[in-house]
Design a protein around this motif. Structure first.
Motif, PDB file in Angstrom:
ATOM      1  N   PHE A 168      58.835 -20.989 -38.623  1.00  0.00           N
ATOM      2  CA  PHE A 168      59.016 -20.292 -37.345  1.00  0.00           C
ATOM      3  C   PHE A 168      57.746 -19.631 -36.828  1.00  0.00           C
ATOM      4  CE2 PHE A 168      63.385 -20.307 -39.073  1.00  0.00           C
ATOM      5  CZ  PHE A 168      63.906 -21.155 -38.108  1.00  0.00           C
ATOM      6  N   ASP A 169      56.787 -19.339 -37.689  1.00  0.00           N
ATOM      7  CA  ASP A 169      55.577 -18.685 -37.198  1.00  0.00           C
ATOM      8  C   ASP A 169      54.380 -19.615 -37.126  1.00  0.00           C
ATOM      9  OD1 ASP A 169      56.844 -16.399 -36.733  1.00  0.00           O
ATOM     10  OD2 ASP A 169      56.034 -15.258 -38.410  1.00  0.00           O
ATOM     11  N   ILE A 170      54.458 -20.764 -37.773  1.00  0.00           N
ATOM     12  CA  ILE A 170      53.334 -21.697 -37.694  1.00  0.00           C
ATOM     13  C   ILE A 170      53.746 -22.976 -36.969  1.00  0.00           C
ATOM     14  CG2 ILE A 170      51.691 -23.066 -39.013  1.00  0.00           C
ATOM     15  CD1 ILE A 170      51.703 -20.906 -41.123  1.00  0.00           C
ATOM     16  N   ARG A 171      54.797 -23.645 -37.487  1.00  0.00           N
ATOM     17  CA  ARG A 171      55.127 -24.949 -36.891  1.00  0.00           C
ATOM     18  C   ARG A 171      55.754 -24.811 -35.513  1.00  0.00           C
ATOM     19  NH1 ARG A 171      57.409 -28.217 -42.122  1.00  0.00           N
ATOM     20  NH2 ARG A 171      55.527 -27.894 -43.344  1.00  0.00           N
ATOM     21  N   LEU A 172      56.733 -23.919 -35.357  1.00  0.00           N
ATOM     22  CA  LEU A 172      57.428 -23.837 -34.073  1.00  0.00           C
ATOM     23  C   LEU A 172      56.485 -23.451 -32.936  1.00  0.00           C
ATOM     24  CD1 LEU A 172      60.113 -24.223 -32.685  1.00  0.00           C
ATOM     25  CD2 LEU A 172      60.612 -21.817 -33.063  1.00  0.00           C
ATOM     26  N   PRO A 173      55.636 -22.408 -33.109  1.00  0.00           N
ATOM     27  CA  PRO A 173      54.707 -22.093 -32.009  1.00  0.00           C
ATOM     28  C   PRO A 173      53.808 -23.265 -31.659  1.00  0.00           C
ATOM     29  CG  PRO A 173      54.731 -20.314 -33.600  1.00  0.00           C
ATOM     30  CD  PRO A 173      55.532 -21.426 -34.203  1.00  0.00           C
ATOM     31  N   SER A 233      45.702 -27.091 -33.218  1.00  0.00           N
ATOM     32  CA  SER A 233      45.864 -26.314 -34.446  1.00  0.00           C
ATOM     33  C   SER A 233      45.526 -24.840 -34.249  1.00  0.00           C
ATOM     34  CB  SER A 233      44.988 -26.894 -35.550  1.00  0.00           C
ATOM     35  OG  SER A 233      43.641 -26.628 -35.256  1.00  0.00           O
ATOM     36  N   PHE A 246      54.419 -27.668 -24.034  1.00  0.00           N
ATOM     37  CA  PHE A 246      53.935 -27.215 -22.736  1.00  0.00           C
ATOM     38  C   PHE A 246      52.652 -27.924 -22.325  1.00  0.00           C
ATOM     39  CE2 PHE A 246      57.013 -23.929 -23.443  1.00  0.00           C
ATOM     40  CZ  PHE A 246      57.497 -23.726 -22.161  1.00  0.00           C
ATOM     41  N   LEU A 250      55.828 -25.769 -29.715  1.00  0.00           N
ATOM     42  CA  LEU A 250      56.024 -25.277 -28.349  1.00  0.00           C
ATOM     43  C   LEU A 250      54.752 -25.464 -27.532  1.00  0.00           C
ATOM     44  CD1 LEU A 250      58.067 -21.995 -28.848  1.00  0.00           C
ATOM     45  CD2 LEU A 250      58.815 -24.150 -27.859  1.00  0.00           C
ATOM     46  N   ARG A 257      53.120 -20.742 -20.344  1.00  0.00           N
ATOM     47  CA  ARG A 257      54.505 -21.095 -20.013  1.00  0.00           C
ATOM     48  C   ARG A 257      54.842 -20.743 -18.576  1.00  0.00           C
ATOM     49  NH1 ARG A 257      56.725 -18.557 -25.539  1.00  0.00           N
ATOM     50  NH2 ARG A 257      55.552 -19.979 -26.862  1.00  0.00           N
ATOM     51  N   PHE A 307      59.236 -34.113 -19.531  1.00  0.00           N
ATOM     52  CA  PHE A 307      59.862 -34.320 -20.842  1.00  0.00           C
ATOM     53  C   PHE A 307      59.092 -35.360 -21.650  1.00  0.00           C
ATOM     54  CE2 PHE A 307      63.700 -32.429 -18.917  1.00  0.00           C
ATOM     55  CZ  PHE A 307      64.041 -31.563 -19.943  1.00  0.00           C
ATOM     56  N   PRO A 315      46.249 -21.491 -32.731  1.00  0.00           N
ATOM     57  CA  PRO A 315      47.277 -20.816 -31.943  1.00  0.00           C
ATOM     58  C   PRO A 315      46.621 -19.898 -30.907  1.00  0.00           C
ATOM     59  CG  PRO A 315      47.185 -19.932 -34.178  1.00  0.00           C
ATOM     60  CD  PRO A 315      46.190 -21.026 -34.116  1.00  0.00           C
TER      61      PRO A 315
END
Lengths: 357, 346
Positions: free
Chosen positions: B64-69, B202, B76, B72, B214, B301, B204
């Motif tokens: 949740f803190d590395i892959r998901l961001p 890579s 975008f 996302l 966003r 998409f 962030p």
């Protein structure tokens, strides 16, 4: 015919649909996910690192990840290898460091691997690692301590400070004292000798040397050499014309495998323009360990090695006092004295041939 | 013009978002640290039911803190590039137009680098300083679009081959400027600069920057969407569109500014990534037709799916090391583009 209203509804619908799924999910998650390492009952201690950040380090530090070969070497030199849980793909010294788990390269380490190894502290160095990596670690709640030495003296003091952070100040002081002793001895031996003008070859194709503000330039100075390169860039690309104009006394190569330095010299010597260099014609070159490229304690032995090759006269078996009398500065062998590679070629033992003028 | 059926658009978007969802789940599972599909599913369900306290803490930081961001970010960036590409292609009536080919990405990169260089000399609040790079990238993109547009004019009309040549030459000039900066600058934090050349996800971005990314995406893509019908008419030619009552100047202004914003934002967080903006609109056009009211959302998409897939490959193929995602999109994109080109000729 314009269906503005419909279009706007559509656009708004699409926007909200997109907004609802991932964009809003993430911030809430980030807020709820706990910080990296359970600080639990451990004590923390604040240190100011060498780029001026205050780092809160759990005490004692038990799990360290090094993101630079020099830092890996320093950890081994301090005898803390058991606490090193991972290092980078480029950490090749000492050889045991190769067997440590890897987190990728220094520039682009895998944050996932770092997190999975649950380090107490990640060590970085400003000259190699990226600021973005440090920011990312901050965001994940993983403390990182940065070193930033620019001279050999600073490498020694940086090592000592790092030992304090890692909780072994005594080992750090002992190591620093030992290094200082070697440097002082060297300084004494070389005092009064004119420095050799050298070209330090970082990379031969294209020709890259080290600029005056690097610790390598400082290491050359301590070895009784002065770089012909006077660039404020750290890794300047040199033109051959410039090298020919400046006529270095010696070419200096840094190699991990002892005989590839010589083959590197032979390769250079075969190229058209290089034959015009006195140093190439007279085969005057020195090969030292690539430890000189790393701001780690081992650099001191590389400096000694270079000094031995450039100024062999002050490293004879005689004790220092006698030597000073035997070879007064005026009787220095002139520049025609050359270091010749032994003819069999498979040895790096360089013999001195003093050709009388 | 064929009337837009709302249900058709919804159907396409539903299919594509389902694909995107599957791709995201796969991307969440794959990575340097292995995560079981079961553990991942359990964690995702817990998040959906707001039982975050029960999350297995083992890998949640990684997921949740590395892959998901990062995923996302890929969504975008990919969507921004594809929408920018689709609108450039419509406005310039040129199937080869995309931010990368037109030099807009390189212009954004140069703007971002200049912002990076001047930033330490201005004493700015950290949040403002973080936004300087996207702003520089936007200005660089906008300036390049303007320059390339005017260079591509011939007797007051956009000329396809002149425009493409102007874009390609500008791109190579701007890349040379980036090389120059890389060779001469020392001392600062310019080590990551190679990433403007190749593109990677890579790193962030700072929180404020990803929020702006966003928000800017929805703003700019929404603005472009309001011109979708006009873009359809523009396909027939600028004069023809004008006769049909399209305010061509307004459309041009809106699309150029919005597409520059999309490109600038994407480049400032990921460097110059090629082929997504070029190829995704073509594929979507083949699948769903060239009505921009459908093409623009489906391209968004499609771009998101394409870039998440490419980035997942980039970070797993040589794990734990990584490839630049721009290399991945080029490896996959160039042959696909050639195939589409040959097929069209045949």
């Amino acid at each position: 015919m314009r269906k503005d209203a419909q279009r706007i509804i559509l656009a708004a619908g699409a926007v909200t649909a997109l907004m609802l799924c991932p964009a809003t999910l993430c911030p809430t998650l980030r807020a709820q996910s706990p910080t990296a390492i359970p600080a639990a009952t451990r004590l923390n201690k604040d240190f100011v690192d060498e780029v001026g950040r205050t780092v809160r380090v759990p005490q004692p530090v038990q799990r360290v990840i090094s993101l630079a070969p020099s830092l890996t070497e320093t950890i081994y030199a301090l005898g803390l290898q058991e606490r090193l849980v991972a290092d980078t793909d480029f950490c090749d010294y000492p050889p045991e460091a190769l067997k440590k788990p890897k987190v990728g390269g220094a520039i682009n380490p895998s944050l996932e691997q770092i997190v999975a190894l649950r380090p107490d502290l990640v060590l970085v160095t400003k000259s190699l690692n990226r600021l973005e990596t440090v920011h990312a670690l901050d965001g994940l709640g993983i403390p990182s301590y940065a070193t930033d030495p620019h001279t050999v003296e600073e490498i020694v003091s940086s090592t000592e400070r790092l030992a304090g952070v890692l909780g072994v100040p005594d080992a750090g002081a002992a190591l620093a004292a030992d290094l200082e002793r070697h440097l002082a001895d060297l300084r004494q031996r070389l005092s009064g000798l004119p420095p050799r003008h050298v070209l330090f070859v970082v990379w031969s194709d294209p020709l890259i040397s080290a600029g005056k503000n690097t610790f390598i330039a400082d290491a050359l100075r301590l070895a009784g050499a002065s770089s012909i390169v006077d660039s404020s860039q750290d890794w300047p690309q040199m033109s051959l014309e410039e090298v020919v104009r400046l006529q270095p006394d010696f070419l200096v190569f840094a190699e991990s495998h002892s005989d590839s330095g010589q083959s590197q010299f032979d390769l250079l010597a075969e190229r058209p323009g290089w034959r015009g260099l006195d140093a190439v014609r007279n085969r005057r070159f020195a090969v030292i360990s690539d430890a000189v490229n790393r701001p780690a304690p081992r650099i001191v032995s590389a400096i000694e090695d270079l000094a031995r090759q450039l100024h062999p006269e002050v490293f004879s078996a005689h004790p220092e006092g006698e030597k000073e009398k035997k070879i007064p500065p005026s009787a220095q062998p002139p520049l025609s004295s050359s270091l010749m590679a032994s003819s069999d070629g498979d040895s790096t033992l360089l013999e001195v041939c003093v050709c009388a003028p | 013009m064929r009337p837009l059926t709302f249900s058709r658009l919804l159907l396409h978007c539903a299919i594509l978002s389902a694909i995107l969802f599957v791709v995201v789940v796969i991307a969440l599972k794959l990575g340097a640290v292995p995560v079981s599909l079961y553990g991942l599913g359990r964690d995702l369900l817990r998040v959906l039911f707001r039982q975050t306290s029960q999350l297995s803490s083992e890998y949640q930081l990684i997921i949740f803190d590395i892959r998901l961001p990062r995923i996302l970010l890929g969504i975008f960036v990919g969507a921004s590039l594809a929408v920018a590409g689709a609108s450039f292609q419509a406005l310039l009536r040129n199937p080869l137009a995309d931010p990368y080919v037109l030099g807009v990405s390189s212009g954004a990169a140069v703007g971002a680098i200049i912002a990076l260089i001047v930033e330490p000399h201005l004493s700015l609040a950290p949040a403002v300083a973080a936004l300087l790079t996207p702003v520089g990238a936007f200005l660089g993109a906008a300036l390049t679009v303007t320059a390339v547009y005017f260079l591509g004019l011939r007797q007051g009309q956009i000329d396809s081959s002149t425009l493409l040549l102007a874009g390609i030459i500008s791109a190579s000039l701007l890349s040379a400027i980036i090389m120059f900066f890389m060779a001469t600058l020392t001392g600062g934090n310019y080590r990551g600069m190679a990433f403007w050349m190749m593109g990677e996800l890579s790193t962030p971005p700072q929180r404020i920057v990803s929020l702006v990314l966003r928000f800017g995406f929805f703003l700019a893509a929404g603005a472009i969407y309001t011109t979708a019908s006009d873009l359809n008419l523009l396909l027939a030619g600028e004069k023809e569109a004008m006769h049909l009552g399209v305010d061509v100047r307004r459309v041009r202004l809106v699309v150029y500014i919005a597409a520059s914003l999309l490109t600038g934002l994407a480049v400032s967080v990921s460097g110059a990534i090629g082929y997504v903006g070029l190829l995704v609109p073509h594929v979507m056009r083949l699948l769903f037709g060239s009505d921009h009211r459908i093409l623009l959302p489906t391209a968004a998409f499609g771009g998101a799916i394409a870039l998440v897939v490419a980035d997942t490959l980039a970070r797993t193929v040589v794990s734990p090391a990584e490839l630049p995602v721009g290399a991945m999109t080029a490896i996959a994109g160039a042959p696909l583009f050639l195939y589409l080109m040959r097929r069209r000729l045949a």
